[in-house]
Write a protein that holds these residues in place. Structure first.
Motif, short mmCIF file in Angstrom:
data_model
loop_
_atom_site.label_atom_id
_atom_site.label_comp_id
_atom_site.label_asym_id
_atom_site.label_seq_id
_atom_site.Cartn_x
_atom_site.Cartn_y
_atom_site.Cartn_z
N ARG A 129 0.73 -1.19 0.08
CA ARG A 129 0.03 -0.10 0.01
C ARG A 129 0.71 1.27 0.14
NH1 ARG A 129 -5.21 0.02 2.40
NH2 ARG A 129 -4.67 1.98 3.41
N VAL A 130 1.91 1.09 0.54
CA VAL A 130 2.86 2.49 0.80
C VAL A 130 3.25 3.23 -0.43
CG1 VAL A 130 5.05 3.25 1.78
CG2 VAL A 130 3.70 1.41 2.91
N PHE A 131 3.50 2.55 -1.69
CA PHE A 131 3.88 3.37 -2.85
C PHE A 131 2.67 4.21 -3.21
CE2 PHE A 131 4.08 3.55 -7.34
CZ PHE A 131 5.26 3.90 -7.69
N LEU A 132 1.49 3.60 -3.08
CA LEU A 132 0.43 4.44 -3.67
C LEU A 132 -0.20 5.27 -2.62
CD1 LEU A 132 -1.85 1.50 -5.55
CD2 LEU A 132 -0.46 3.51 -6.39
N THR A 133 -0.29 4.94 -1.33
CA THR A 133 -0.86 5.83 -0.25
C THR A 133 -0.05 7.11 0.14
OG1 THR A 133 -0.05 4.51 1.43
CG2 THR A 133 -2.20 3.90 0.70
N SER A 134 1.37 6.97 -0.03
CA SER A 134 2.18 7.98 0.71
C SER A 134 1.90 9.44 0.02
CB SER A 134 3.61 7.58 0.40
OG SER A 134 4.59 8.67 1.14
N PRO A 135 2.02 9.54 -1.35
CA PRO A 135 1.46 10.98 -1.80
C PRO A 135 0.13 11.43 -1.34
CG PRO A 135 2.49 9.36 -3.64
CD PRO A 135 2.16 8.45 -2.57
N THR A 136 -0.71 10.32 -1.58
CA THR A 136 -2.22 10.59 -1.18
C THR A 136 -2.27 11.11 0.35
OG1 THR A 136 -2.95 8.80 -2.58
CG2 THR A 136 -4.56 9.95 -1.14
N GLU A 137 -1.71 10.43 1.28
CA GLU A 137 -1.38 11.01 2.66
C GLU A 137 -0.83 12.32 2.89
OE1 GLU A 137 -2.12 9.21 5.63
OE2 GLU A 137 -3.62 7.92 4.67
N VAL A 138 0.24 12.70 2.06
CA VAL A 138 0.84 14.02 2.13
C VAL A 138 -0.21 15.16 1.82
CG1 VAL A 138 2.74 15.23 1.15
CG2 VAL A 138 3.27 13.00 1.65
N ALA A 139 -0.92 14.79 0.66
CA ALA A 139 -1.85 15.58 0.23
C ALA A 139 -2.83 15.95 1.25
CB ALA A 139 -2.26 15.38 -1.02
N LYS A 140 -3.37 14.76 1.88
CA LYS A 140 -4.44 14.77 2.85
C LYS A 140 -4.05 15.53 4.12
CE LYS A 140 -5.44 10.95 5.06
NZ LYS A 140 -5.04 11.42 6.59
N VAL A 141 -2.89 15.24 4.52
CA VAL A 141 -2.61 15.72 5.83
C VAL A 141 -2.17 17.29 5.66
CG1 VAL A 141 -0.57 15.85 7.46
CG2 VAL A 141 -1.56 13.90 6.95
N ARG A 142 -1.60 17.72 4.50
CA ARG A 142 -1.29 19.22 4.06
C ARG A 142 -2.76 20.23 4.10
NH1 ARG A 142 4.14 19.81 2.09
NH2 ARG A 142 5.38 18.50 2.97
N LEU A 143 -3.70 19.38 3.40
CA LEU A 143 -4.96 19.94 3.24
C LEU A 143 -5.48 20.22 4.62
CD1 LEU A 143 -5.79 18.69 -0.25
CD2 LEU A 143 -5.45 21.07 0.27
N GLN A 144 -5.66 19.12 5.38
CA GLN A 144 -6.45 19.05 6.50
C GLN A 144 -5.86 19.99 7.56
OE1 GLN A 144 -5.88 14.88 7.20
NE2 GLN A 144 -8.20 14.37 6.82
N THR A 145 -4.53 20.23 7.44
CA THR A 145 -3.68 21.20 8.54
C THR A 145 -3.54 22.56 7.86
OG1 THR A 145 -1.52 20.36 7.81
CG2 THR A 145 -2.66 19.21 9.73
#
Length: 307
Positions: free
Chosen positions: A109-125
């Motif tokens: 999962r890591v290869f696909l989820t890492s960019p998504t998680e970065v964008a999600k966290v940056r937008l959420q904060t």
């Protein structure tokens, strides 16, 4: 069919759990919040309902692929292990087999989820980052100076998920899109091993005598409990992952996983590694109830259609 069923389950799960995920991220990155309700109230008062859904579009677009990959990898890995060890893909797997397959499903999962998680966290904060920036205006100006024109107040840095990804890639390079991936690797591996193993054990316990699988209530309970147990072991690395991914809006604080962990514990105590644990567990139960019910329903439907 496991890939399709996993995609359906993942979409249902993210629809249920995203607002609480936003609260979780803000609690983990903002020391000012004293608890869940403080964060919920502050978010609602400042941003209304939309504040809980910041960055949602990208997870919705990608969660089907990621969930499909997780469930599909788990099932195919388990089938391969059973074929090698017992001579048949349909043989009953041992708990070690389930654990290894779950671990493998987490790693891919890591290869696909890492960019998504970065964008999600940056937008959420992002709102908190803006608020801190705007708070510096009064202290920088003399007491009698007028407030800066509204036109000079900086707008949001990221206009949406795709703009966020493009901005991070441009400013921080490919490494920026995979920031926190080391912590994500630790989080996903052992949490998904726990996830699938606990679901398998609980499903076995909740299966009525004479049946091959639990009823809907059993699936709901097993799925919910499996999600809670998985997040219970994943939360420490989730905190570190979130802080590493939020880092980069302005001056960077952390040099890596170990530095982030040591700095966080030194400044806020060991309890910081369990920030958001209660919220993670509260969110995990309904989300994974829905994920597994949708997953099992899709598999059952496909079996019926293929008969």
């Amino acid at each position: 069919m496991d890939f399709v069923a996993g995609a359906i389950g993942g979409i249902c799960g993210v629809a249920v759990g995203y607002p609480l995920d936003t609260v979780k991220v803000r609690i983990q990155t903002e020391p000012k919040y004293t608890g869940i309700w403080h964060c919920v109230r502050d978010t609602y008062l400042r941003e209304r309902v939309w504040g809980f859904y910041r960055g949602l579009s990208l997870p919705v677009c990608t969660v089907s692929l990621v969930s499909s990959l997780s469930f599909g990898t788990y099932r195919h890995c388990l089938s391969h292990i059973c074929r090698v060890r017992y001579g048949s893909a349909d043989a009953k797997p041992a708990r070690t087999d389930i654990t290894l397959s779950g671990f493998a499903s987490g790693l891919v999962r890591v290869f696909l989820t890492s960019p998504t998680e970065v964008a999600k966290v940056r937008l959420q904060t992002q709102t908190q980052q803006q608020r801190r920036s705007s708070a510096s205006w009064p202290s920088a100006a003399p007491p009698m100076c007028p407030a800066p024109p509204s036109g000079l107040v900086p707008g949001p840095k990221y206009r949406g998920p795709l703009h966020c990804l493009a901005t991070v890639a441009r400013e921080e390079g490919l490494r920026g899109l995979y920031k926190g991936s080391s912590a994500l690797l630790f989080r996903e591996g052992h949490s998904f091993a726990t996830y699938f193993l606990s679901y398998s054990i609980l499903s076995e316990w909740l299966t009525p005598a004479g049946h091959s699988q639990p009823d809907v209530l059993g699936v709901l309970l097993a799925g919910g409990c499996a999600g809670v147990l998985a997040w219970a072991v994943a939360t420490p690395m989730d905190v570190i992952k979130t802080r590493l991914q939020a880092d980069g809006q302005g001056q960077q604080r952390y040099r890596g996983l170990l530095h982030c962990m040591v700095t966080s514990v030194r400044e806020e105590g060991p309890r910081v590694l369990f920030k958001g644990l209660t919220l993670n567990c509260c969110r995990a139960f309904p989300v994974n109830m829905v994920v597994f019910v949708a997953y099992e329903a899709a598999l059952s439907l496909s079996r019926g259609l293929l008969k």
